[in-house]
Design a protein around this motif. Structure first.
Motif, PDB file in Angstrom:
ATOM      1  N   TYR A  81      37.902  44.950  21.506  1.00 16.20           N
ATOM      2  CA  TYR A  81      37.504  46.337  21.751  1.00 16.20           C
ATOM      3  C   TYR A  81      36.729  46.459  23.047  1.00 16.20           C
ATOM      4  CZ  TYR A  81      38.972  47.786  17.125  1.00 16.20           C
ATOM      5  OH  TYR A  81      39.712  48.067  16.022  1.00 16.20           O
ATOM      6  N   TYR A  91      45.376  48.908  34.159  1.00 15.42           N
ATOM      7  CA  TYR A  91      46.676  49.593  34.114  1.00 15.42           C
ATOM      8  C   TYR A  91      46.668  50.810  35.024  1.00 15.42           C
ATOM      9  CZ  TYR A  91      50.578  52.280  32.281  1.00 15.42           C
ATOM     10  OH  TYR A  91      51.722  53.023  32.173  1.00 15.42           O
ATOM     11  N   PHE A  99      55.102  48.483  34.607  1.00 16.12           N
ATOM     12  CA  PHE A  99      55.639  48.080  33.312  1.00 16.12           C
ATOM     13  C   PHE A  99      54.643  47.181  32.606  1.00 16.12           C
ATOM     14  CE2 PHE A  99      58.966  48.795  36.359  1.00 16.12           C
ATOM     15  CZ  PHE A  99      59.754  49.711  35.706  1.00 16.12           C
ATOM     16  N   VAL A 100      54.737  47.192  31.289  1.00 21.36           N
ATOM     17  CA  VAL A 100      53.803  46.412  30.487  1.00 21.36           C
ATOM     18  C   VAL A 100      54.587  45.571  29.489  1.00 21.36           C
ATOM     19  CG1 VAL A 100      51.888  46.481  28.863  1.00 21.36           C
ATOM     20  CG2 VAL A 100      52.007  48.168  30.685  1.00 21.36           C
ATOM     21  N   VAL A 108      50.862  42.491  20.169  1.00 23.85           N
ATOM     22  CA  VAL A 108      51.890  43.296  19.516  1.00 23.85           C
ATOM     23  C   VAL A 108      51.261  44.126  18.399  1.00 23.85           C
ATOM     24  CG1 VAL A 108      53.938  43.178  18.092  1.00 23.85           C
ATOM     25  CG2 VAL A 108      53.801  41.802  20.141  1.00 23.85           C
ATOM     26  N   PHE A 114      44.750  41.152  12.335  1.00 29.02           N
ATOM     27  CA  PHE A 114      45.266  42.465  11.960  1.00 29.02           C
ATOM     28  C   PHE A 114      44.466  43.098  10.833  1.00 29.02           C
ATOM     29  CE2 PHE A 114      48.068  44.838   9.084  1.00 29.02           C
ATOM     30  CZ  PHE A 114      48.317  45.918   9.898  1.00 29.02           C
ATOM     31  N   LYS A 122      44.082  46.539  17.421  1.00 32.32           N
ATOM     32  CA  LYS A 122      45.257  46.242  16.601  1.00 32.32           C
ATOM     33  C   LYS A 122      46.531  46.621  17.337  1.00 32.32           C
ATOM     34  CE  LYS A 122      42.410  45.061  13.369  1.00 32.32           C
ATOM     35  NZ  LYS A 122      41.197  45.279  14.147  1.00 32.32           N
ATOM     36  N   ASP A 125      49.300  48.545  22.365  1.00 35.78           N
ATOM     37  CA  ASP A 125      49.905  49.851  22.584  1.00 35.78           C
ATOM     38  C   ASP A 125      48.997  50.988  22.120  1.00 35.78           C
ATOM     39  OD1 ASP A 125      50.145  49.198  19.984  1.00 35.78           O
ATOM     40  OD2 ASP A 125      52.298  49.474  19.822  1.00 35.78           O
ATOM     41  N   LEU A 126      47.827  50.663  21.597  1.00 36.69           N
ATOM     42  CA  LEU A 126      46.814  51.694  21.378  1.00 36.69           C
ATOM     43  C   LEU A 126      46.037  51.961  22.663  1.00 36.69           C
ATOM     44  CD1 LEU A 126      45.383  50.391  17.994  1.00 36.69           C
ATOM     45  CD2 LEU A 126      47.216  52.010  18.339  1.00 36.69           C
ATOM     46  N   PRO A 129      50.696  52.118  27.359  1.00 40.75           N
ATOM     47  CA  PRO A 129      52.078  52.189  26.850  1.00 40.75           C
ATOM     48  C   PRO A 129      52.819  50.901  27.132  1.00 40.75           C
ATOM     49  CG  PRO A 129      51.848  53.508  28.827  1.00 40.75           C
ATOM     50  CD  PRO A 129      50.464  53.066  28.448  1.00 40.75           C
ATOM     51  N   ASP A 131      56.242  48.500  27.243  1.00 42.13           N
ATOM     52  CA  ASP A 131      57.689  48.569  27.412  1.00 42.13           C
ATOM     53  C   ASP A 131      58.411  47.540  26.564  1.00 42.13           C
ATOM     54  OD1 ASP A 131      58.106  50.574  29.627  1.00 42.13           O
ATOM     55  OD2 ASP A 131      56.606  49.270  30.511  1.00 42.13           O
ATOM     56  N   LEU A 183      40.856  58.194  28.843  1.00 45.75           N
ATOM     57  CA  LEU A 183      41.409  57.834  27.547  1.00 45.75           C
ATOM     58  C   LEU A 183      40.282  57.371  26.652  1.00 45.75           C
ATOM     59  CD1 LEU A 183      44.300  57.047  26.140  1.00 45.75           C
ATOM     60  CD2 LEU A 183      43.400  54.772  26.494  1.00 45.75           C
ATOM     61  N   PRO A 186      39.832  52.826  21.717  1.00 43.35           N
ATOM     62  CA  PRO A 186      39.881  52.570  20.283  1.00 43.35           C
ATOM     63  C   PRO A 186      38.688  51.745  19.832  1.00 43.35           C
ATOM     64  CG  PRO A 186      41.523  51.272  21.433  1.00 43.35           C
ATOM     65  CD  PRO A 186      40.967  52.221  22.424  1.00 43.35           C
ATOM     66  N   HIS A 187      38.279  52.001  18.658  1.00 44.07           N
ATOM     67  CA  HIS A 187      37.028  51.455  18.179  1.00 44.07           C
ATOM     68  C   HIS A 187      37.173  51.192  16.695  1.00 44.07           C
ATOM     69  CE1 HIS A 187      32.613  51.649  17.308  1.00 44.07           C
ATOM     70  NE2 HIS A 187      32.621  50.959  18.415  1.00 44.07           N
TER      71      HIS A 187
ATOM     72  N   LEU B 161      50.293  54.801  21.891  1.00 41.57           N
ATOM     73  CA  LEU B 161      50.670  55.358  23.181  1.00 41.57           C
ATOM     74  C   LEU B 161      52.095  54.939  23.500  1.00 41.57           C
ATOM     75  CD1 LEU B 161      47.565  54.631  25.395  1.00 41.57           C
ATOM     76  CD2 LEU B 161      48.152  56.728  24.246  1.00 41.57           C
ATOM     77  N   ARG B 163      55.465  55.438  26.314  1.00 46.05           N
ATOM     78  CA  ARG B 163      55.761  55.863  27.671  1.00 46.05           C
ATOM     79  C   ARG B 163      56.750  57.014  27.633  1.00 46.05           C
ATOM     80  NH1 ARG B 163      54.910  53.133  32.147  1.00 46.05           N
ATOM     81  NH2 ARG B 163      54.744  51.103  31.210  1.00 46.05           N
TER      82      ARG B 163
END
Lengths: 209, 166
Positions: A81, A91, A99-100, A108, A114, A122, A125-126, A129, A131, A183, A186-187, B161, B163
């Motif tokens: 976090y 980013y 791209f990521v 993931v 988890f 977690k 992608d939180l 973004p 790819d 943005l 997340p926490h 999120l 894209r």
């Protein structure tokens, strides 16, 4: 005698292509990743860059030390976090198109943390973004190369011309409008947002592109 | 290496409520939390324990025969004579506070911040009492035994999120 050297060079060898294909070909053959490793997956990423697996074959061997010069962010390792806002800032500092790759189980979806981890995001992608997701703990270098090839496939499909009357989601991206960089991070108790009329709670919470 | 007997004798004669024990060649000293700074000053200045190896803590919540909740662990070493000494001090729940050892060893700074971050022990006189590992907005101390093991921060609580079409 005084003719330019290019004169008559392509007499029998004319290549025809579209600008789109040529640009996409150039982009996919020089994807520059960012030197950015967070945990043990970074070791495997380095192995991918070394001579045995040789990511340079795909034109992606130039690991840039600055996000300003990078096209690809390989998030290799557990994102905590506390690190999440830094990942997001890196980013934001990358130039478009970017791209990521989420490399490894932790990025993931949280991986072994988890369910029980109080400190791990977690899934990256939180935060940014993603790819391509490359699962594994850590993924073999072959998997990362496969992920890179999927990125190249994605670049191959890019359109350069603006689509007429494009509505909905991708509009800001296509028109070149800079999306809002701020943005919430997340926490463990949900997203933390700084009040709009006040300065952020802490300095690192303010994310600027 | 075992601590020289004159060190423990000197400590026992100078400080009243001090318990010295030995186990497999390792010496352990239990002191009152209020006396900690004096004991540590004496150990450093007169007995040559010039290295603070580690500061950590144990939460004895629901532990059998435990009288106090938190047990602080200080590991000391004497770099010239290779002696090693464990110092324990116990603090309790409503306001777990102990004196900071930063005036004696600069290295205590980050170790005490970590103990504060994970267990919520206050160190009086610490120059920079902030969290060190967790984000500043974190509201709990996760290595305490009463910290919930699950139910916080699971993935389905957050929007993902994606894209946009590009």
């Amino acid at each position: 005698m005084t003719q330019p050297w290019i004169e008559g060079r392509f007499e029998e060898n004319v290549i025809t292509t579209t600008v789109e294909q040529a640009v996409n070909w150039a982009r996919q053959s020089s994807v520059w990743p960012m030197t950015f490793g967070l945990a043990c997956c970074a070791i495997e990423m380095m192995a991918t860059g070394a001579s045995r697996y040789d990511i340079d074959r795909f034109g992606a061997g130039a690991f840039r030390a600055s996000p300003r010069q990078a096209d690809l962010m390989i998030v290799a390792g557990t994102v905590t976090y506390k690190m999440a806002s830094r990942v997001r800032r890196l980013y934001n500092q990358m130039p478009d198109p970017k791209f990521v790759i989420a490399m490894g189980a932790c990025t993931v979806g949280g991986g072994p943390y988890f369910k029980w981890g109080y400190h791990v995001v977690k899934g990256v992608d939180l935060v940014v973004p993603v790819d391509v997701y490359v699962p594994g703990c850590p993924p073999r270098p072959e998997s990362l190369l496969e992920g890179l090839m999927r990125i190249q496939d994605k670049i191959k499909g890019h359109r350069i011309a603006k689509r007429a009357a494009a509505g909905g989601s991708g509009r800001a991206f296509q028109q070149g409008i800079k999306v809002d960089d701020e943005l919430p991070v997340p926490h463990h108790s949900g997203y933390v947002e700084a009040p709009a009329d006040q300065t952020p709670l802490t300095s690192h919470q303010k994310i600027t592109g | 290496m075992t601590v020289r007997p004159e060190v423990t004798v000197a400590l026992e004669s100078r400080f009243r409520d001090i318990k010295v024990s030995e186990f497999r060649g390792r010496t352990r000293v239990v002191v009152e939390a209020a006396q900690l700074l004096d004991v540590m000053t004496s150990l450093r200045e007169t007995h040559g324990f010039d290295l603070l190896v580690d500061v950590t803590c144990v939460d004895y919540l629901n532990y059998r025969d435990a009288a106090n909740r938190f047990g602080l662990v200080y590991l000391l070493a004497n770099a010239t004579s290779a002696e090693r000494l464990t110092v324990r001090a116990f603090v309790d729940d409503p306001d777990p506070t102990v004196a900071s050892l930063v005036p004696l060893w600069e290295g205590a700074n980050w170790m005490e911040r970590e103990v504060w971050d994970m267990f919520g022990i206050q160190f009086e006189g610490h120059p920079d009492m902030r969290r060190i590992l967790l984000p500043d907005e974190f509201t709990a101390h996760p290595l305490r035994k009463d910290y919930p093991l699950q139910g916080r921060g699971e993935r389905h609580n957050f929007p993902v999120l994606a894209r946009g079409e590009g």
